[in-house]
Design an enzyme around this catalytic site. Structure first.
Site, PDB file in Angstrom:
ATOM      1  N   LYS A   1       0.860  -1.204   0.000  1.00  0.00           N
ATOM      2  CA  LYS A   1       0.000   0.000   0.000  1.00  0.00           C
ATOM      3  C   LYS A   1       0.891   1.246   0.000  1.00  0.00           C
ATOM      4  O   LYS A   1       1.392   1.668   1.025  1.00  0.00           O
ATOM      5  CB  LYS A   1      -0.922   0.014   1.238  1.00  0.00           C
ATOM      6  CG  LYS A   1      -2.234   0.644   0.940  1.00  0.00           C
ATOM      7  CD  LYS A   1      -2.635   2.002   1.385  1.00  0.00           C
ATOM      8  CE  LYS A   1      -1.993   2.995   2.188  1.00  0.00           C
ATOM      9  NZ  LYS A   1      -1.865   4.299   1.481  1.00  0.00           N
TER      10      LYS A   1
ATOM     11  N   GLU B   1       9.540   2.319  10.553  1.00  0.00           N
ATOM     12  CA  GLU B   1      10.563   3.312  10.169  1.00  0.00           C
ATOM     13  C   GLU B   1       9.855   4.653  10.188  1.00  0.00           C
ATOM     14  O   GLU B   1       9.041   4.948   9.307  1.00  0.00           O
ATOM     15  CB  GLU B   1      11.097   3.009   8.766  1.00  0.00           C
ATOM     16  CG  GLU B   1      11.685   1.618   8.589  1.00  0.00           C
ATOM     17  CD  GLU B   1      13.004   1.435   9.304  1.00  0.00           C
ATOM     18  OE1 GLU B   1      13.639   2.440   9.660  1.00  0.00           O
ATOM     19  OE2 GLU B   1      13.377   0.274   9.540  1.00  0.00           O
TER      20      GLU B   1
ATOM     21  N   CYS C   1      13.204  11.600   5.885  1.00  0.00           N
ATOM     22  CA  CYS C   1      13.246  11.222   7.300  1.00  0.00           C
ATOM     23  C   CYS C   1      14.641  11.444   7.862  1.00  0.00           C
ATOM     24  O   CYS C   1      14.819  11.763   9.023  1.00  0.00           O
ATOM     25  CB  CYS C   1      12.855   9.760   7.436  1.00  0.00           C
ATOM     26  SG  CYS C   1      13.850   8.657   6.430  1.00  0.00           S
TER      27      CYS C   1
ATOM     28  N   GLU D   1       9.593  17.687  13.506  1.00  0.00           N
ATOM     29  CA  GLU D   1       9.954  17.315  12.137  1.00  0.00           C
ATOM     30  C   GLU D   1       9.075  18.118  11.189  1.00  0.00           C
ATOM     31  O   GLU D   1       7.859  17.946  11.170  1.00  0.00           O
ATOM     32  CB  GLU D   1       9.715  15.814  11.911  1.00  0.00           C
ATOM     33  CG  GLU D   1      10.116  15.381  10.512  1.00  0.00           C
ATOM     34  CD  GLU D   1       9.748  13.940  10.195  1.00  0.00           C
ATOM     35  OE1 GLU D   1       8.607  13.530  10.486  1.00  0.00           O
ATOM     36  OE2 GLU D   1      10.599  13.223   9.648  1.00  0.00           O
TER      37      GLU D   1
HETATM   38  P1  NAD Z   1       2.007   8.864   6.846  1.00  0.00           P
HETATM   39  O1  NAD Z   1       2.261   8.252   8.168  1.00  0.00           O
HETATM   40  O2  NAD Z   1       0.941   9.873   6.728  1.00  0.00           O
HETATM   41  O3  NAD Z   1       1.664   7.745   5.760  1.00  0.00           O
HETATM   42  C1  NAD Z   1       2.510   6.642   5.477  1.00  0.00           C
HETATM   43  C2  NAD Z   1       1.671   5.536   4.877  1.00  0.00           C
HETATM   44  O4  NAD Z   1       0.719   5.073   5.829  1.00  0.00           O
HETATM   45  C3  NAD Z   1       0.840   5.975   3.667  1.00  0.00           C
HETATM   46  O5  NAD Z   1       0.770   4.910   2.755  1.00  0.00           O
HETATM   47  C4  NAD Z   1      -0.510   6.277   4.281  1.00  0.00           C
HETATM   48  O6  NAD Z   1      -1.571   6.195   3.364  1.00  0.00           O
HETATM   49  C5  NAD Z   1      -0.611   5.186   5.326  1.00  0.00           C
HETATM   50  N1  NAD Z   1      -1.491   5.504   6.453  1.00  0.00           N
HETATM   51  C6  NAD Z   1      -1.784   6.715   6.967  1.00  0.00           C
HETATM   52  N2  NAD Z   1      -2.660   6.593   7.999  1.00  0.00           N
HETATM   53  C7  NAD Z   1      -2.906   5.266   8.141  1.00  0.00           C
HETATM   54  C8  NAD Z   1      -3.720   4.501   9.028  1.00  0.00           C
HETATM   55  N3  NAD Z   1      -4.429   5.061   9.983  1.00  0.00           N
HETATM   56  N4  NAD Z   1      -3.727   3.152   8.891  1.00  0.00           N
HETATM   57  C9  NAD Z   1      -2.975   2.556   7.945  1.00  0.00           C
HETATM   58  N5  NAD Z   1      -2.209   3.237   7.060  1.00  0.00           N
HETATM   59  C10 NAD Z   1      -2.155   4.575   7.164  1.00  0.00           C
HETATM   60  O7  NAD Z   1       3.416   9.451   6.368  1.00  0.00           O
HETATM   61  P2  NAD Z   1       3.725  10.324   5.078  1.00  0.00           P
HETATM   62  O8  NAD Z   1       3.193  11.701   5.293  1.00  0.00           O
HETATM   63  O9  NAD Z   1       3.304   9.562   3.861  1.00  0.00           O
HETATM   64  O10 NAD Z   1       5.320  10.342   5.102  1.00  0.00           O
HETATM   65  C11 NAD Z   1       6.086  11.243   5.827  1.00  0.00           C
HETATM   66  C12 NAD Z   1       6.617  10.616   7.100  1.00  0.00           C
HETATM   67  O11 NAD Z   1       7.317   9.414   6.807  1.00  0.00           O
HETATM   68  C13 NAD Z   1       7.624  11.501   7.812  1.00  0.00           C
HETATM   69  O12 NAD Z   1       7.360  11.517   9.181  1.00  0.00           O
HETATM   70  C14 NAD Z   1       8.952  10.810   7.546  1.00  0.00           C
HETATM   71  O13 NAD Z   1       9.946  11.065   8.499  1.00  0.00           O
HETATM   72  C15 NAD Z   1       8.545   9.379   7.525  1.00  0.00           C
HETATM   73  N6  NAD Z   1       9.551   8.584   6.824  1.00  0.00           N
HETATM   74  C16 NAD Z   1      10.349   7.737   7.556  1.00  0.00           C
HETATM   75  C17 NAD Z   1      11.349   7.008   6.913  1.00  0.00           C
HETATM   76  C18 NAD Z   1      12.256   6.079   7.681  1.00  0.00           C
HETATM   77  O14 NAD Z   1      12.864   5.226   7.052  1.00  0.00           O
HETATM   78  N7  NAD Z   1      12.375   6.214   8.993  1.00  0.00           N
HETATM   79  C19 NAD Z   1      11.519   7.134   5.533  1.00  0.00           C
HETATM   80  C20 NAD Z   1      10.694   8.009   4.836  1.00  0.00           C
HETATM   81  C21 NAD Z   1       9.702   8.724   5.484  1.00  0.00           C
END
Ligand code: NAD
Length: 493
Positions: free
Chosen positions: A181, A256, A290, A385
């Site tokens: 997803k 992550e 991130c 962040e």
């Molecule tokens: P997000 O948490 O909003 O979404 C990530 C994924 O989860 C998406 O596919 C989203 O549709 C899904 N999602 C959202 N709410 C959900 C729920 N309630 N149940 C199930 N799935 C759900 O994050 P984002 O805005 O897409 O990405 C940015 C964040 O990702 C930042 O905080 C960044 O630091 C983090 N990030 C971390 C890493 C790492 O390796 N540590 C790498 C890249 C990004």
């Protein structure tokens, strides 16, 4: 904008080798470079998610993938890598079209990394050996590892293909099936990747794709009884919610999550390289990483000069259309995200705005690269962040103080250290509580090594041995080598 590659009119889910019939809500897919709608997404509802998990389960329980030898699976994984490489320009273009990440970076870093994910995990799986124990010489105990089952793989929008392909490669290399997803904002290139994976010979049903928003499609997926593992990359709040619902079903997770990494510039550093590294640390990937070195800690004795040079280079960044190969900084993902990032340039209190702080007029979601000098590490700009091209400088005097500031964060994903003084480098690498520490290099992503964060930056690690442990389960089987005497319960004394 180039139109050499085909953009699907609508991105649907992909289940057991076929596109799922379009149903559910339609969501626009937008090019952040100019705000135009370039395609649309058909959101997978709980019913579609159920079909995808069912297909993955069927492939796992009855299909050939899990039973294949590692040699044969490895050949197919290498074919995936070759196809990703052959289609790298197309994948980069599709990725640019829905993420706004600079084409040059996508071609130079993201797509080669995606191909490496498949070759690397093919190698790891081929080298994964079991164990044999002989505690009692009359018995031989053998530990073998087995794929766990159906993995739910959820990824964010800031590096869709490298991050999603890492999860897919790790899951399938060890024989699992997957339901992927991606972020609802960036489904285009991942959908093409899934097609290429099947074209390479991964049997239908092993990698299934569902598209849609987190609270609809994502939640249906992680709450599905047929899911045996969850690997999530995204925001900390989302991760926390997903981990707690997985815990209720005793489903293992890796998380992550976010970061607010310290980039420490000591006076003992090669300051030209440290300057290059600090700029890359915060402005590459449009500032949406991130791993971003978003808290730049500078030793006071060199701070004035270093910050002036940083600002001059920031002012000279080539901002523009991400499709242009010369662009260094493109737009952020959406207008809402731009407003979120810029909100940190308001109500500055004792912090000082050094450059930027505004939106750039015109179509697309561009903003001025922004730099603030924080009065202290307690500033919201040092603790939150922001996930955009927004750097926060903090001054320090001593090594101890730098380490204390680096650790004074709820995150612990990465830290960067710039110094030519070896004891300082070694001490920082021991004392800073972060999953990844880069000394005199802005970002060396060693795929084989554990990657992940302390504290609110995550739980578990990705990497060769960590993924082997996560995506497989051990069976311990003991064999009698002789006929050791057995107590005869109920027999004659
Ligand atoms: P997000 O948490 O909003 O979404 C990530 C994924 O989860 C998406 O596919 C989203 O549709 C899904 N999602 C959202 N709410 C959900 C729920 N309630 N149940 C199930 N799935 C759900 O994050 P984002 O805005 O897409 O990405 C940015 C964040 O990702 C930042 O905080 C960044 O630091 C983090 N990030 C971390 C890493 C790492 O390796 N540590 C790498 C890249 C990004």
């Amino acid at each position: 904008m180039l139109t050499k590659w085909q953009v699907p009119q609508a991105v649907t889910s992909h289940i057991a080798g076929s596109s799922a019939t379009a149903q559910g809500q339609r969501l626009p897919i937008v090019y952040p470079g100019d705000g135009r709608i370039v395609s649309e997404l058909c959101e997978a509802d709980a019913h579609v998610v159920d079909m995808a998990v069912g297909a993955a389960r069927e492939a796992f329980d009855h299909g050939p993938w899990r039973r294949m030898g590692t040699e044969e699976r490895g050949i197919i994984m290498h074919r995936v890598a070759a196809l990703v490489t052959a289609h790298a320009e197309e994948l980069a273009w599709l990725e640019c079209l829905n993420s706004g990440l600079p084409m040059a970076r996508l071609q130079r870093i993201h797509m080669p990394r995606a191909a490496q994910n498949f070759t690397m995990f093919a190698e790891v799986a081929s080298q994964a050996a079991g164990q044999v124990f002989t505690q009692d010489p009359r018995c031989l105990t053998m530990v073998t590892r087995h794929p766990v089952g159906v993995a739910a793989l959820l990824s964010p929008w800031n590096a869709p293909v490298p991050l999603t392909s890492m999860k897919i490669a790790a899951a399938i290399a060890f024989g699992n099936s997957a339901v992927v997803k991606p972020s609802e904002l960036t489904p285009l290139a991942v959908a093409r990747l899934v097609q290429l994976i099947e074209e390479a010979g991964v049997p239908p049903g092993v990698v299934n794709l569902v598209n849609g928003r987190g609270p609809i499609t994502g939640q249906a997926l992680i709450n599905h009884d047929g899911v045996d593992l969850v690997s999530f990359t995204g925001g900390t709040a989302t991760g926390r919610a997903i981990a707690s619902s997985a815990a209720a079903r005793l489903v293992p997770v890796t998380m992550e999550l976010g970061g607010k990494s310290a980039n420490i510039i000591f006076a003992s550093a090669d300051l030209d390289r440290a300057l290059d590294g600090a700029l890359l640390g915060i402005f590459s990937n449009n500032g949406q990483q991130c791993l971003a070195g978003s808290r730049i800690l500078v030793q006071r004795s060199i701070a004035d000069d270093f910050i002036q040079r940083f600002l001059a280079r920031t002012a000279a960044l080539r901002i523009g259309d991400p499709m242009d190969p010369a662009t260094e900084l493109g737009p952020v993902i959406s207008d809402a995200h731009r407003r979120h990032v810029l909100s940190f340039a308001d109500n500055l209190g004792d912090d000082r705005l050094l450059i930027g702080g505004g939106a750039i007029d015109g179509p697309g979601f561009y903003l001025e690269p922004t730099v603030v000098l924080a009065a202290s590490n307690a500033s919201v700009r040092a603790q939150t962040e922001m996930f955009g091209p927004f750097a926060t400088f903090i001054l320090f005097d001593t090594e101890d103080e730098a380490i204390a500031i680096a650790n004074d964060s709820r995150f612990g994903l990465a830290a960067y250290v710039w110094t030519d003084h070896l004891p300082t480098a070694l001490r920082c690498s021991r004392e800073i509580r972060a999953g990844v520490i880069w000394v005199n290099t802005p970002m060396m992503r060693e795929l084989r090594a554990p990657f992940g964060g302390f504290k609110d930056s995550g739980m578990g690690r990705e990497g060769a041995q960590d993924c082997l442990a996560f995506y497989t389960e051990p069976t311990t089987a003991s064999f009698a080598m002789t006929q050791p005497p057995l107590q005869k319960l109920g027999g004659e004394g």
